[in-house]
Scaffold this motif. Structure first.
Motif, mmCIF file in Angstrom:
data_model
loop_
_atom_site.group_PDB
_atom_site.id
_atom_site.type_symbol
_atom_site.label_atom_id
_atom_site.label_comp_id
_atom_site.label_asym_id
_atom_site.label_seq_id
_atom_site.Cartn_x
_atom_site.Cartn_y
_atom_site.Cartn_z
ATOM 1 N N ALA A 80 0.769 -1.215 0.079
ATOM 2 C CA ALA A 80 -0.015 -0.096 -0.104
ATOM 3 C C ALA A 80 0.862 1.243 0.027
ATOM 4 C CB ALA A 80 -0.895 0.086 1.299
ATOM 5 N N GLY A 81 0.767 2.239 -1.017
ATOM 6 C CA GLY A 81 1.380 3.495 -0.922
ATOM 7 C C GLY A 81 2.705 3.220 -1.302
ATOM 8 N N ARG A 82 3.408 2.231 -1.776
ATOM 9 C CA ARG A 82 4.671 2.041 -2.303
ATOM 10 C C ARG A 82 4.961 1.454 -3.641
ATOM 11 N NH1 ARG A 82 7.399 -2.434 0.702
ATOM 12 N NH2 ARG A 82 9.245 -1.280 0.608
ATOM 13 N N HIS A 83 6.074 2.091 -3.983
ATOM 14 C CA HIS A 83 6.469 1.575 -5.513
ATOM 15 C C HIS A 83 7.701 0.772 -5.585
ATOM 16 C CE1 HIS A 83 3.441 4.511 -7.018
ATOM 17 N NE2 HIS A 83 3.730 4.922 -5.845
ATOM 18 N N GLU A 84 7.954 -0.471 -4.863
ATOM 19 C CA GLU A 84 9.207 -1.120 -4.523
ATOM 20 C C GLU A 84 9.433 -1.469 -5.781
ATOM 21 O OE1 GLU A 84 11.058 -4.737 -2.107
ATOM 22 O OE2 GLU A 84 8.689 -4.318 -1.829
ATOM 23 N N ALA A 85 8.533 -2.391 -6.460
ATOM 24 C CA ALA A 85 9.175 -3.034 -7.943
ATOM 25 C C ALA A 85 9.465 -1.957 -8.925
ATOM 26 C CB ALA A 85 8.199 -4.155 -8.134
ATOM 27 N N GLU A 86 8.791 -0.936 -9.113
ATOM 28 C CA GLU A 86 9.011 -0.062 -9.873
ATOM 29 C C GLU A 86 10.299 0.674 -9.837
ATOM 30 O OE1 GLU A 86 4.319 0.433 -9.328
ATOM 31 O OE2 GLU A 86 6.363 -0.326 -8.325
ATOM 32 N N MET A 87 10.539 1.101 -8.478
ATOM 33 C CA MET A 87 11.797 1.613 -8.002
ATOM 34 C C MET A 87 12.826 0.627 -8.252
ATOM 35 S SD MET A 87 13.007 4.367 -6.504
ATOM 36 C CE MET A 87 14.536 4.896 -5.588
ATOM 37 N N LEU A 88 12.812 -0.764 -8.064
ATOM 38 C CA LEU A 88 14.067 -1.606 -8.494
ATOM 39 C C LEU A 88 14.153 -1.792 -9.960
ATOM 40 C CD1 LEU A 88 13.090 -4.296 -5.704
ATOM 41 C CD2 LEU A 88 14.911 -2.662 -5.680
ATOM 42 N N GLY A 89 13.116 -1.584 -10.650
ATOM 43 C CA GLY A 89 13.159 -1.867 -11.999
ATOM 44 C C GLY A 89 14.051 -0.461 -12.614
ATOM 45 N N HIS A 90 13.574 0.906 -12.087
ATOM 46 C CA HIS A 90 14.258 1.665 -12.630
ATOM 47 C C HIS A 90 15.885 1.699 -12.556
ATOM 48 C CE1 HIS A 90 11.364 4.780 -14.339
ATOM 49 N NE2 HIS A 90 10.403 4.463 -13.250
ATOM 50 N N ALA A 91 16.137 1.210 -11.207
ATOM 51 C CA ALA A 91 17.756 1.141 -10.857
ATOM 52 C C ALA A 91 18.300 -0.008 -11.634
ATOM 53 C CB ALA A 91 17.371 0.670 -9.146
ATOM 54 N N ALA A 92 17.699 -0.992 -12.177
ATOM 55 C CA ALA A 92 18.287 -1.930 -12.743
ATOM 56 C C ALA A 92 19.782 -2.497 -12.302
ATOM 57 C CB ALA A 92 18.786 -1.486 -14.281
ATOM 58 N N GLY A 93 19.666 -2.714 -10.575
ATOM 59 C CA GLY A 93 20.749 -3.116 -10.189
ATOM 60 C C GLY A 93 21.705 -2.040 -9.672
ATOM 61 N N LYS A 94 21.634 -0.835 -9.945
ATOM 62 C CA LYS A 94 22.357 0.325 -9.497
ATOM 63 C C LYS A 94 21.984 0.807 -8.151
ATOM 64 C CE LYS A 94 24.750 4.492 -11.165
ATOM 65 N NZ LYS A 94 24.580 5.983 -12.206
ATOM 66 N N GLY A 95 22.939 0.586 -7.268
ATOM 67 C CA GLY A 95 22.577 1.056 -6.015
ATOM 68 C C GLY A 95 21.465 0.110 -5.250
ATOM 69 N N TYR A 96 20.808 -0.873 -5.778
ATOM 70 C CA TYR A 96 19.814 -1.536 -5.439
ATOM 71 C C TYR A 96 19.776 -2.920 -5.700
ATOM 72 C CZ TYR A 96 17.099 2.784 -4.351
ATOM 73 O OH TYR A 96 16.798 3.927 -3.648
ATOM 74 N N ALA A 97 19.276 -3.788 -4.984
ATOM 75 C CA ALA A 97 19.109 -5.334 -5.495
ATOM 76 C C ALA A 97 18.531 -5.484 -6.834
ATOM 77 C CB ALA A 97 18.283 -6.162 -4.246
ATOM 78 N N GLU A 98 19.271 -6.113 -7.497
ATOM 79 C CA GLU A 98 18.548 -6.304 -9.118
ATOM 80 C C GLU A 98 17.262 -7.099 -9.019
ATOM 81 O OE1 GLU A 98 20.015 -7.890 -13.491
ATOM 82 O OE2 GLU A 98 21.271 -7.858 -11.734
ATOM 83 N N LEU A 99 16.395 -6.586 -9.590
ATOM 84 C CA LEU A 99 15.162 -7.109 -9.890
ATOM 85 C C LEU A 99 15.131 -8.141 -11.042
ATOM 86 C CD1 LEU A 99 11.760 -7.585 -9.252
ATOM 87 C CD2 LEU A 99 11.524 -5.392 -10.731
ATOM 88 N N LEU A 100 15.045 -9.359 -11.003
ATOM 89 C CA LEU A 100 15.182 -10.261 -11.964
ATOM 90 C C LEU A 100 13.805 -10.623 -12.765
ATOM 91 C CD1 LEU A 100 17.815 -12.640 -9.837
ATOM 92 C CD2 LEU A 100 18.201 -10.892 -11.508
ATOM 93 N N ARG A 101 12.905 -10.896 -11.973
ATOM 94 C CA ARG A 101 11.415 -11.127 -12.391
ATOM 95 C C ARG A 101 10.437 -10.501 -11.270
ATOM 96 N NH1 ARG A 101 10.985 -16.769 -15.291
ATOM 97 N NH2 ARG A 101 9.068 -15.747 -16.243
#
Length: 315
Positions: A80-101
């Motif tokens: 609720a109110g979060r954008h976790e997956a979208e944020m990880l997708g934007h980051a593409a592994g830079k500074g954040y855990a890489e989103l694989l799927r």
């Protein structure tokens, strides 16, 4: 949980998700089915739930190639109110855990496996601060102008309302001066928000949300997990660090010492000190009141006591 359940969740997760009401109960009831379907669709073998989560199922998983990754399955309330997956997708592994799927309907993510949390490394708090600052400098990204995530103005206005509501509900547990100062800073941060100066910010970059990157040394590298996702000035993330930096803030120089902490964050990031200071005070007061509202009385009172010391010793 019932013994026949294949994927039991920790007690802390069950309590928090049950508190979400019927949607939480439904999520728990369908958890085995959801995880089994993910194993089939993503060709992974999911291990037992890892400790430490409160509102998600998190576990190691083994891919068909034998790689160890992390599966995270968020409950409805956790998103609720979060954008976790979208944020990880934007980051593409830079500074954040890489989103694989990512599977949005099932609130499921497959993430790269990282190492230990920073708060488990027994480092001095000042060193932890410097590590987080260095990682933030890598992680911050310009926010697209057309992004519809919560903005700095939204965050400031929401926190102002939260502070007023919680202060009243808790029978005014801190002085009017503390509340007036926090609300004044909320107005300032809302008024000074400009989209062109915003970054995609973590939102809650404390030391339990940053992990070691395995097989790195000289220096060891880190990446963030669990971002909220905000389009906001960088000073907000640094204010989150400032709210927890209690070292030395007491006595007649409490305000000056707290200000020196904000200046230290500026030396590490070149972000203006006044903006960091204001967000830090807002976050300290709102967090203290939130802790009181959730029964964490000792921690909440400690946070508000320091806010009182800062206000009472200001020039």
């Amino acid at each position: 949980m019932v013994d026949s359940v294949r994927f039991p969740v920790p007690d802390s997760v069950e309590r928090n998700i049950t508190a979400q009401g019927q949607q939480g109960l439904d999520w728990l009831a369908s958890l085995d089915e959801t995880l089994t379907s993910l194993e089939q669709d993503w060709q992974i073998a999911i291990g037992p739930a890892l400790p430490g989560s409160t509102a998600a199922f998190i576990a190691e998983a083994t891919t068909a190639d034998g790689d160890i990754v992390i599966l995270k399955l968020n409950s409805p309330g956790a998103e609720a109110g979060r954008h976790e997956a979208e944020m990880l997708g934007h980051a593409a592994g830079k500074g954040y855990a890489e989103l694989l799927r990512h599977d949005p309907p099932r609130r499921a993510m497959l993430l790269e496996k990282l190492g230990e949390r920073l708060d488990m490394l027994e480092l001095p708090f000042g060193q932890q601060i410097d590590i987080i600052c260095a990682t933030l400098l890598k992680a911050w990204m310009p926010a697209p102008i057309d992004l519809t995530w919560p903005t700095g103005a939204d965050r400031a206005n929401d926190l102002a309302q939260t502070i007023l509501t919680l202060w009243s509900a808790a029978s005014q547990p801190c002085s009017q001066a503390v509340i007036d100062t926090a609300l004044m800073y909320c107005r300032d941060r809302a008024a000074t928000y400009h989209p062109e100066n915003a970054v995609l910010a973590h939102g809650d970059p404390h030391s339990a949300n940053i992990l070691v990157v395995p097989d790195t040394s000289n220096p060891v590298q880190f990446k963030f997990i669990n971002p909220d996702g905000l389009a906001i000035e960088p000073a907000h993330d640094l204010g989150v660090l400032l709210r927890a930096w209690d070292e030395g803030i007491s006595g007649r120089h409490a305000h000056d010492i707290a200000r020196s902490h904000a200046r230290h964050l500026t030396t590490r990031t070149q972000v203006p000190s006044e903006a960091i200071w204001q967000w830090g005070f807002i976050e300290r007061v709102s967090t203290g009141l939130h802790l009181l509202s959730t029964g964490q009385t000792e921690k909440g009172q400690a946070s508000l006591k320091i806010a009182e010391a800062i206000v009472s010793t200001a020039g």
